[in-house]
Scaffold this active site. Structure first.
Site: not given
Ligand SMILES: Nc1ncnc2c1ncn2[C@@H]1O[C@H](COP(=O)(O)OP(=O)(O)OP(=O)(O)O)[C@@H](O)[C@H]1O
Ligand SMILES: [Mg+2]
Length: 328
Positions: A52, A102, A195, A256-257
């Site tokens: 990502n 996943f 985070n 976040g990525d």
């Protein structure tokens, strides 16, 4: 500036079950569970933190070096990443395992049953950075993202010994790693990304105070979700950068990525930390507006316009001088 992004490379298989898991589970028979859920939707998405982040940097015109382990099933994913500017020549291909996957089924009450197959990712611990640095000339920064824990420790140790600056980005793996290992990942990092929740975990597990962490890292970058990002350096006032306004929220997976992708791109362009945070925030906003971590399109014109609207013309001009977005 040549940046290597190490970490997970995976695909997500997301299914929706039009019913309730609870209705299928029989309390008296939990010792003999044999259930199959007929699902009516399957979405397959490209993911993995390293992939990502690399994708986002590629979209902004850089050619990051992706470092991770996958299976022979990686061919399609590889060509997608390469089309977006990512250097995949140092991705390790396992001869025996599939790419990490996943698998997640969600029911109509948003309960989830998921499995994460590590697969080839376990072989990431066999990857050495030195030959990669030799291949590309030199590495100016190595990001150590969530991955096989042994690989994270190995990459960090190797970067430290060879004097390659590294960015610690342990995120999801913080939960399972003991404090002693987290200290090894963080100590001496040029950048620490997390985070705000994860920063609390780092403080709790390492036993280092907020101050002590700042003593041990160059720059600490803490994302605050809808509140943007805070950037701290020892002895300097905190820098707070508000988020870039979004045009609607679709799905937060991968924000976040994407933030890291934008931040590191601006860093590679030689811009200030404030600009790094701004470009990070706007890249993250693009992911928020789409479902999936790599489904957004970064158009040069719109990106610069949105940057000007959020952070002013000076910011936009500086970024425009460097950004070479994948789309016009
Ligand atoms: N609601 C929002 N509006 C605008 N920007 C957002 C919003 N949520 C997140 N962002 C942007 O994304 C960045 C990263 O978000 P966040 O702190 O939630 O990351 P995260 O918890 O690591 O997410 P994940 O691990 O799920 O990708 C923030 O710094 C901000 O720039
Ligand atoms: Mg995260």
């Amino acid at each position: 500036m040549r940046i290597a992004i190490t970490g997970s490379i995976a695909t997500d298989h997301l299914m929706t079950f039009p019913g309730r898991f609870g209705d299928q589970l029989i309390a008296e028979q939990l010792d003999r569970v044999s259930l199959s859920f007929l699902v009516d939707e399957l979405q397959i998405r490209r993911g993995g933190c390293a992939a990502n982040i690399s994708f986002g940097m590629g979209c902004l015109g850089l050619s990051p070096v992706l470092v991770g382990a996958v299976g022979t099933d990686f061919a399609d994913y590889r060509s997608w990443l390469e089309r977006h500017g990512v250097d995949c020549d140092s991705v390790h291909i396992s001869e025996v395992h599939h790419t990490a996957r996943f698998l997640c089924t969600t029911d109509e009450d948003h309960n989830q049953i998921a499995s994460f197959y590590t697969g080839a990712m376990a072989e990431a611990r066999e990857i050495e950075l030195h030959p990669i640095a030799e291949r590309v000339g030199a590495l100016d920064l190595v990001l150590v993202g969530p991955n096989d824990p042994a690989a994270m420790l190995r990459h960090t140790d190797e970067a430290r010994t060879r004097g390659i600056p590294f960015a610690a980005d342990p995120s999801q793996q913080l939960a399972r790693m003991p404090g002693e290992e987290i200290r090894r990942l963080v100590d001496g990092a040029a950048y620490l990304f997390s985070n705000d929740y994860e920063l609390g975990l780092i403080i709790q597990k390492t036993g280092w105070s907020d101050e002590e962490i700042l003593d041990r890292v160059g720059v600490r970058v803490t994302t605050l979700g809808p509140k943007g990002v805070r950037i701290d350096r020892k002895g300097e006032p905190s820098l707070h950068i508000s988020p870039a306004p979004e045009r609607g929220k679709a799905d937060p997976t991968g924000v976040g990525d994407a933030f890291r992708a934008g931040f590191l791109s601006a860093l590679a362009w030689g811009l200030s930390l404030e600009r790094c945070g701004q470009v990070g925030n706007l890249t993250a906003t693009h992911v928020l507006e789409q479902v999936g971590g790599q489904e957004y399109e970064l158009g040069q014109k719109v990106f610069i316009e949105r940057l000007a609207a959020a952070y002013g013309q000076a910011a936009a001009d500086e970024v425009a001088a460097h950004a070479r977005c994948h789309y016009v």
